[in-house]
Design an enzyme around this catalytic site. Structure first.
Site, PDB file in Angstrom:
ATOM      1  N   HIS A   1     -35.044  10.997  44.849  1.00  0.00           N
ATOM      2  CA  HIS A   1     -34.357  10.257  45.843  1.00  0.00           C
ATOM      3  C   HIS A   1     -33.273  10.955  46.419  1.00  0.00           C
ATOM      4  CE1 HIS A   1     -37.049   6.759  44.810  1.00  0.00           C
ATOM      5  NE2 HIS A   1     -36.431   6.112  46.064  1.00  0.00           N
ATOM      6  N   GLU A   2     -32.372  11.442  45.544  1.00  0.00           N
ATOM      7  CA  GLU A   2     -31.180  12.255  46.032  1.00  0.00           C
ATOM      8  C   GLU A   2     -31.637  13.516  46.853  1.00  0.00           C
ATOM      9  OE1 GLU A   2     -27.723  12.325  47.215  1.00  0.00           O
ATOM     10  OE2 GLU A   2     -28.077  10.775  45.780  1.00  0.00           O
TER      11      GLU A   2
END
Length: 139
Positions: A37-38
């Site tokens: 996600h990051e």
């Protein structure tokens, strides 16, 4: 759901097969998901922050909390309500604000106008309009 199935098939089940507990395998899945996600947010924004990573990892205590509530009040929707409030009304808006502010600071801080003691702070309207994609003769 394809991402969920991928993580279950290629991360969760292999983690359980090598001897991790279900809780440990769940932690590994959340860790990998948080890292991805990051990366998905950091690459397009051209900046690395940990807001998304911390938000994903912050869901782990939330899982334990909702399971504890479900054991204390079986069949209630309290855990589901806590999840949706934290996800929709706290998590997503907070993430949007943090990433937007960081993006602005990294990419447009040079556009800010210094304050002058006698006139106060001037709002850099041209920089804000340019940030949101406006174009025209006045820009």
């Amino acid at each position: 759901m394809p991402v969920h199935y991928f993580l279950v098939r290629h991360v969760y089940f292999p983690s359980v097969r090598v001897g991790l507990s279900k809780t440990g395998a769940t932690f590994v899945v959340f860790l990998i998901s948080a890292i991805l996600h990051e990366v998905l947010i950091s690459v397009p924004c051209h900046m690395i922050r940990v807001h998304s990573f911390l938000a994903m990892m912050g869901q782990i205590p939330l899982i334990f909390l909702t399971k504890m509530i479900d054991r204390k009040f079986p069949g209630s929707s309290i855990g589901n309500i806590i999840f949706w409030i934290s996800f929709c009304f706290v998590g997503q808006p907070m993430a949007m604000l943090l990433y937007t502010l960081d993006y602005w600071e990294v990419h447009h801080s040079h556009d800010l106008v210094e304050s002058e003691p006698e006139t106060g702070f001037r709002i850099p309207l041209a920089a804000i309009a340019k940030f949101f994609g406006a174009s025209g003769p006045e820009l």
